[in-house]
Design a protein around this motif. Sequence first.
Motif, PDB file in Angstrom:
ATOM      1  N   CYS A  27      34.664  31.767  34.144  1.00 13.84           N
ATOM      2  CA  CYS A  27      33.770  32.090  35.256  1.00 13.84           C
ATOM      3  C   CYS A  27      32.352  32.264  34.730  1.00 13.84           C
ATOM      4  O   CYS A  27      32.112  32.134  33.531  1.00 13.84           O
ATOM      5  N   HIS A  28      31.408  32.544  35.616  1.00 18.12           N
ATOM      6  CA  HIS A  28      29.991  32.600  35.214  1.00 18.12           C
ATOM      7  C   HIS A  28      29.501  33.996  34.829  1.00 18.12           C
ATOM      8  O   HIS A  28      28.305  34.179  34.592  1.00 18.12           O
ATOM      9  N   CYS A  29      30.380  34.977  34.758  1.00 22.67           N
ATOM     10  CA  CYS A  29      29.933  36.317  34.351  1.00 22.67           C
ATOM     11  C   CYS A  29      29.382  36.260  32.917  1.00 22.67           C
ATOM     12  O   CYS A  29      29.923  35.545  32.080  1.00 22.67           O
ATOM     13  N   LYS A  80      39.959  40.514  37.591  1.00 22.61           N
ATOM     14  CA  LYS A  80      38.749  40.257  38.385  1.00 22.61           C
ATOM     15  C   LYS A  80      38.967  39.197  39.464  1.00 22.61           C
ATOM     16  O   LYS A  80      38.061  38.910  40.241  1.00 22.61           O
ATOM     17  N   CYS A  95      36.367  34.861  41.136  1.00 23.57           N
ATOM     18  CA  CYS A  95      35.950  36.061  40.413  1.00 23.57           C
ATOM     19  C   CYS A  95      35.192  36.965  41.382  1.00 23.57           C
ATOM     20  O   CYS A  95      34.255  36.514  42.042  1.00 23.57           O
ATOM     21  N   CYS A  98      31.227  37.229  40.000  1.00 20.93           N
ATOM     22  CA  CYS A  98      30.257  36.116  40.038  1.00 20.93           C
ATOM     23  C   CYS A  98      30.542  35.114  41.155  1.00 20.93           C
ATOM     24  O   CYS A  98      29.712  34.242  41.417  1.00 20.93           O
TER      25      CYS A  98
HETATM   26 ZN   LIG Z   1      32.906  36.089  36.960  1.00 22.69          ZN
END
Ligand SMILES: [Zn+2]
Length: 187
Positions: A27-29, A80, A95, A98
């Motif tokens: 994911c982009h976290c 998450k 998620c 994000c």
């Molecule tokens: Zn994320």
Amino acid sequence: MAFSLHPVIDNGITKGAADFTGGTLYCHCPSDKVAVTLKGNVLHNHACGCSKCWKPKGALFAIIGVIPRDSVSVTANGSKLHVLDPEATIQRNACKDCGVHLFGRIEKDHAFKGLDFVHVELSDVKGWQEPQFAAFVSSIIEQGFDPKNIDQVRGKFKSLGLETYDVLSPALMDMLAAFTAKQAGLL
Ligand SMILES: [Zn+2]
Ligand SMILES: N[C@@H](CCC(=O)N[C@@H](CSCO)C(=O)NCC(=O)O)C(=O)O
Ligand SMILES: [Zn+2]
């Protein structure tokens, strides 16, 4: 008119590798990323203009493919994940922090049950199957795209060598139709 179909295809399509064995999606976290590991390549990878598939910021389309669900495992920070719309056919596991969709799963009786929907751009390795066609093109109009510019969108896909459809490709529509006929006892 300037627009981005999707950053992975805007400047041309790179073919996948025949012997590709898979990789991990993140994911982009910035930290504590959700990780989902895929054993093997995707199938039927495509651009999707529908309102439900995850698109990177500024892109008109998602890029989404399918993979058998037994080849998909959550390998980090699965706590998450949440299902965006439990009523939808495709249960999109995103998620919470994000918003990126890690995998979409079908639990109800359906032609595509057993296949998970994934975005391979979330992986840091190369070799994934390249997009094969564009689906749900007219759906971008439902999200506010001016219909007077839609021919430019279809033209751009054609120039990339991708056929455009307003639902799915004939192969996938045939699978859906055959499933319906089997349920009705006609096949
Ligand atoms: Zn994320
Ligand atoms: N115009 C609608 C279409 C939404 C739609 O039917 N999306 C398809 C394709 S998603 C990946 O190819 C679908 O199968 N959806 C089932 C689901 O999302 O559960 C729109 O834009 O919303
Ligand atoms: Zn979609």
